[in-house]
Design a protein around this motif. Structure first.
Motif, PDB file in Angstrom:
ATOM      1  N   ALA A 181     -26.477  64.641 -34.646  1.00 41.29           N
ATOM      2  CA  ALA A 181     -26.462  63.417 -33.825  1.00 41.29           C
ATOM      3  C   ALA A 181     -25.752  62.288 -34.563  1.00 41.29           C
ATOM      4  O   ALA A 181     -24.987  61.519 -33.966  1.00 41.29           O
ATOM      5  CB  ALA A 181     -27.885  63.009 -33.472  1.00 41.29           C
ATOM      6  N   GLY A 182     -25.989  62.180 -35.872  1.00 37.86           N
ATOM      7  CA  GLY A 182     -25.304  61.160 -36.662  1.00 37.86           C
ATOM      8  C   GLY A 182     -23.801  61.376 -36.685  1.00 37.86           C
ATOM      9  O   GLY A 182     -23.019  60.420 -36.591  1.00 37.86           O
ATOM     10  N   ASP A 183     -23.383  62.625 -36.773  1.00 37.27           N
ATOM     11  CA  ASP A 183     -21.946  62.940 -36.742  1.00 37.27           C
ATOM     12  C   ASP A 183     -21.336  62.568 -35.395  1.00 37.27           C
ATOM     13  O   ASP A 183     -20.201  62.065 -35.330  1.00 37.27           O
ATOM     14  CB  ASP A 183     -21.731  64.425 -37.014  1.00 37.27           C
ATOM     15  CG  ASP A 183     -22.048  64.813 -38.454  1.00 37.27           C
ATOM     16  OD1 ASP A 183     -22.138  63.904 -39.307  1.00 37.27           O
ATOM     17  OD2 ASP A 183     -22.223  66.021 -38.718  1.00 37.27           O
ATOM     18  N   ALA A 184     -22.092  62.815 -34.312  1.00 41.20           N
ATOM     19  CA  ALA A 184     -21.592  62.484 -32.976  1.00 41.20           C
ATOM     20  C   ALA A 184     -21.417  60.975 -32.822  1.00 41.20           C
ATOM     21  O   ALA A 184     -20.407  60.503 -32.281  1.00 41.20           O
ATOM     22  CB  ALA A 184     -22.549  63.018 -31.914  1.00 41.20           C
ATOM     23  N   LEU A 185     -22.385  60.193 -33.312  1.00 41.05           N
ATOM     24  CA  LEU A 185     -22.270  58.735 -33.241  1.00 41.05           C
ATOM     25  C   LEU A 185     -21.085  58.242 -34.062  1.00 41.05           C
ATOM     26  O   LEU A 185     -20.323  57.372 -33.623  1.00 41.05           O
ATOM     27  CB  LEU A 185     -23.554  58.085 -33.742  1.00 41.05           C
ATOM     28  CG  LEU A 185     -24.743  58.052 -32.779  1.00 41.05           C
ATOM     29  CD1 LEU A 185     -25.970  57.465 -33.467  1.00 41.05           C
ATOM     30  CD2 LEU A 185     -24.414  57.264 -31.520  1.00 41.05           C
ATOM     31  N   MET A 186     -20.910  58.784 -35.263  1.00 44.14           N
ATOM     32  CA  MET A 186     -19.798  58.360 -36.111  1.00 44.14           C
ATOM     33  C   MET A 186     -18.462  58.671 -35.444  1.00 44.14           C
ATOM     34  O   MET A 186     -17.506  57.893 -35.549  1.00 44.14           O
ATOM     35  CB  MET A 186     -19.891  59.069 -37.472  1.00 44.14           C
ATOM     36  CG  MET A 186     -18.878  58.571 -38.489  1.00 44.14           C
ATOM     37  SD  MET A 186     -19.006  56.778 -38.780  1.00 44.14           S
ATOM     38  CE  MET A 186     -20.678  56.701 -39.457  1.00 44.14           C
ATOM     39  N   HIS A 187     -18.400  59.796 -34.735  1.00 44.19           N
ATOM     40  CA  HIS A 187     -17.187  60.152 -34.001  1.00 44.19           C
ATOM     41  C   HIS A 187     -16.869  59.089 -32.955  1.00 44.19           C
ATOM     42  O   HIS A 187     -15.702  58.697 -32.779  1.00 44.19           O
ATOM     43  CB  HIS A 187     -17.379  61.519 -33.341  1.00 44.19           C
ATOM     44  CG  HIS A 187     -16.193  61.997 -32.563  1.00 44.19           C
ATOM     45  ND1 HIS A 187     -14.984  62.321 -33.145  1.00 44.19           N
ATOM     46  CD2 HIS A 187     -16.030  62.195 -31.220  1.00 44.19           C
ATOM     47  CE1 HIS A 187     -14.128  62.696 -32.210  1.00 44.19           C
ATOM     48  NE2 HIS A 187     -14.747  62.631 -31.042  1.00 44.19           N
ATOM     49  N   LEU A 188     -17.900  58.576 -32.269  1.00 42.61           N
ATOM     50  CA  LEU A 188     -17.688  57.506 -31.281  1.00 42.61           C
ATOM     51  C   LEU A 188     -17.252  56.217 -31.956  1.00 42.61           C
ATOM     52  O   LEU A 188     -16.340  55.530 -31.488  1.00 42.61           O
ATOM     53  CB  LEU A 188     -18.983  57.261 -30.496  1.00 42.61           C
ATOM     54  CG  LEU A 188     -19.439  58.346 -29.532  1.00 42.61           C
ATOM     55  CD1 LEU A 188     -20.767  57.963 -28.906  1.00 42.61           C
ATOM     56  CD2 LEU A 188     -18.401  58.582 -28.441  1.00 42.61           C
TER      57      LEU A 188
END
Length: 412
Positions: A181-188
């Motif tokens: 989830a943290g990786d997904a947010l950082m991608h955004l």
């Protein structure tokens, strides 16, 4: 009357000491009702598009008291449109240095007013949507901390707004979901997009987890284009996941024994055959019970079902790590395994036969059965799943013909 709004208009005017308009410059010309030659009160009475008497009262009071005025008023224009304008006036001085006339302007604010009303309406609709949505709607900043949440958030996970806002999004997730989830947010935050729903488990205040499907998108500063956070819209899919698991179980599991069924093991073996770098052989063992029919006929189908359930338990205990056992139907079972050679496959088969020779107890009665096993081995790309199954089935019938409760390899 037409609702189409033409380009904005403006006018500059001045009055004499008797409040008659003596000069008027309009842009564009021909849209405003004529100002020159009438008093401001007369012009307002003719031009005003509603019956709000307070507007005329404000103008009259300002003219009598010789005070500045700035009045918003809807007017009917000569092109058939209705516009909102600001009518502004400032007292001027006569040659005798005494107040007696006004100078002013008319400014079209229709576009600005419409934009404001649209924004207010959008904000109201958005607020109603947020407050009444059953979905969980949240906004987080670039640090991944909650900035705002919808009321449904508190209702669903048990935490108050004050307990959530300011906290990190990932802190409320299952530990196994935090990294992804943290990786997904950082991608955004780095300008990327997430076209697919992200599945996470959110912790409820009482400690249990709710499975959520979350659609997330980045939020950018309109003036700079820089990312300033993300909007997260989540939906509780806990029951959907449970339903999918039940349906999957119904589709791939034998209802009597709980073992995988033919469809499941077929896909399993197909995957095993596709492992090209694996030097082992994909091995299928077809098992047919010897003596099952007499038990079923003598003690009844219920007893036969109990026997099949006990057989399935024994077969499972004979499996090595990575081996799979399935029920094909009736009293037929199948083992899917990886074996280095025939000796390894023989060891599995003998272990199965020895296990099934031990007596079973059905309704306090001791029952003995046996098994005939057909074995087929295949390397990568050598046969299809159907051919491998067919070879094992033929070998099983060869073993059964011996009437010794033994195993037989396909091809001897």
């Amino acid at each position: 009357m037409s609702n189409a709004i033409k380009p904005a208009l403006s006018a500059v005017w001045s009055t004499d000491a008797c409040d008659f308009c003596v000069t008027s410059q309009e842009s564009p010309e021909g849209l405003l009702p004529a100002l020159k030659g009438v008093t401001l009160s007369e012009w307002l009475e003719f031009a005003q598009a509603d019956n709000d008497a307070t507007i005329a009262q404000q103008l009259t009071a300002a003219l009598e008291m010789l005070t500045p005025f700035n009045i918003e008023v809807p007017i009917n224009c000569l092109d058939g449109t209705r516009r909102r304008v600001i009518l502004s006036g400032l007292p001027g001085y006569t040659t005798s240095n005494s107040l007696g006339h006004f100078n002013g302007f008319i400014l079209d604010i229709t576009g600005q007013r419409k934009a404001l009303e649209d924004a207010l309406r959008t904000a109201t609709e958005y607020r109603l949507l947020i407050e009444n949505s059953t979905d969980l709607i949240a906004h987080c900043d670039r640090d991944g901390r909650y900035v705002s949440i919808s009321p449904s958030y508190s209702e669903m996970i048990g935490y108050s707004v004050d307990e959530i806002v300011g906290q990190r999004v990932v802190d409320f997730l299952h530990p196994d979901d935090r990294v992804s989830a943290g990786d997904a947010l950082m991608h955004l935050f780095e300008g990327g997009v997430l076209p697919d729903v992200v599945e996470v488990r959110k912790r409820h205040r009482d400690g249990h987890y709710i499975t959520l499907g979350t659609k997330a998108c980045g939020v950018s500063d309109p003036s700079t284009g820089d990312n300033i956070g993300a909007v997260l819209v989540s939906r509780d899919i806990t029951h959907d996941k449970e339903k999918m698991r039940r349906l999957e179980k119904l589709a791939t599991r034998d209802t009597l024994t709980g073992l995988p069924n033919r469809a499941w093991v077929y896909d399993k073996v197909r995957g095993m055959l596709s492992e090209g770098e694996d030097l082992t052989f994909t091995t299928v063992l077809f098992i047919d019970l010897n003596g099952f029919k007499p038990v079923n006929d003598t003690l009844g189908h219920a007893a036969g079902d109990v026997l099949l359930q006990q057989v399935s338990e024994r077969l499972k205990h004979c499996m090595r790590s990575g081996d799979s056992v399935a029920r094909l139907g009736g009293d037929e079972f199948l083992i899917a395994a990886k074996c280095l050679n025939r000796e390894a496959a023989s060891a599995i088969a003998q272990r199965l036969i020895d296990s099934l020779r031990e007596p079973f107890v059905i309704h306090k009665m001791e029952v003995r059965i046996g098994a005939s096993i057909g074995i087929s081995l295949a390397g990568f790309g050598s046969v299809s799943v159907d051919q491998l199954f067919d070879h094992a089935d033929k070998a099983m019938y060869q073993a059964k013909a011996k009437r010794t409760g033994s195993y037989q390899f396909y091809g001897g």
